[in-house]
Design a protein around this motif. Structure first.
Motif: not given
Length: 299
Positions: A153, A199, A202, A204-205, A208-209
């Motif tokens: 990210v 949510t 960064r 959180h992202t 997930i990624r």
């Protein structure tokens, strides 16, 4: 003569997309923003905005002027830095933004250094998520901030904001189960419950990624931003999580940390043109000294 304050409003409209968003960010009323932008059009002598119903978009001339506005605003920051440099060291308020784990791990030591080396400086710290920093810098609510991004990210280019690298941390999988360190270690967590950040952040992202790259979507059980609390939840058997090196230095009993091929990068952010301002230089030096003393640097 074009008014710099109106140019700033136009720049923010190009960035935020709506007059309402500009008004909210800069503490204006929407009608005041509209009036100022209309006045800027009269000063420029060309149409800068195209209005379709309630929607407002920039014309080609508007976009051209925004490009010039970025240069003008950066030069004004440089001018302020030059004027401040003529004084006997940095003085006055320095508004600092930082994310919570950095506030806990590094900011106190950096503030002690600033107090010793620059007693005339008055640092004021506010915690906020890195995703909000660029808007706060452009709006003049902050002078400098710590932000972070991840290999998965990256920090997006932001108009009017520059960053300098500060330090790099390895990310770890926190769990209560021993795991072999491999590139596929996350795949072993497919059926685990996960503790992730809220949510929109960064963090959180990134989680997930990372899980998507391992071939699955995480089963999210808890959403928590503070890493000390995250590790306490892991120790209580509430799930697994990804945590950065600086926050995992002293994990609770029972928590096992497995190194991952993912890194978090912390950067110092400031308005374009402000890199030589004495207060920014002093803060950057204090942060670098603090990091050298506390974080094992990795290439």
């Amino acid at each position: 003569m074009l008014d710099v304050r109106k140019l700033r409003l136009l720049r923010e409209l190009a960035r935020r997309g709506t007059i309402a968003a500009v008004a909210e960010a800069l503490a204006f009323t929407p009608s005041a923003v509209s009036q100022q932008l209309s006045a800027l059009e009269r000063e420029a002598g060309v149409a800068l905005l195209q209005r379709t119903g309630r929607r407002v978009t920039l014309t080609p001339a508007g976009h051209t002027l925004v490009g010039h506005a970025e240069v003008v605003l950066a030069r004004l920051e440089q001018a302020q830095a030059d004027l401040a440099d003529s004084e006997a060291g940095p003085t006055g308020a320095l508004r600092i933004g930082a994310f919570p784990s950095a506030t806990q791990a590094f900011i106190p030591a950096a503030l002690r250094t600033l107090a010793q080396d620059h007693p005339g400086l008055q640092p004021r710290v506010a915690e906020l998520d890195p995703a909000l920093v660029s808007d706060a810098l452009r709006a003049g609510e902050l002078d400098v901030a710590l932000v972070h991004d991840y290999d998965l990210v990256p920090f997006p280019p932001e108009a009017g904001v520059h960053t300098e690298p500060l330090y790099r941390e390895t990310m770890f999988l926190a769990s209560t189960t021993p795991r072999t360190t491999t590139d596929a270690v996350l795949a072993t967590c497919r059926d685990e419950q996960w503790i992730v950040a809220t949510t929109g952040t960064r963090c959180h992202t990134m989680t997930i990624r990372a899980c998507q790259a391992a071939g699955f979507l995480p089963h999210i059980r808890h959403q928590i931003d503070e890493f000390a609390t995250v590790l306490a939840f892991v120790a209580a058997g509430q799930g697994v999580a990804l945590v950065p090196e600086a926050s995992a230095a002293r994990p609770p009993a029972g928590v096992i940390l497995t190194e991952l091929p993912i890194a978090r990068h912390t950067r110092i952010a400031f308005r374009a043109g402000a890199d030589q301002h004495p207060a920014i230089v002093a803060f950057t030096a204090a942060m670098n000294a603090t990091v050298r003393a506390t974080v094992p640097m990795r290439s």
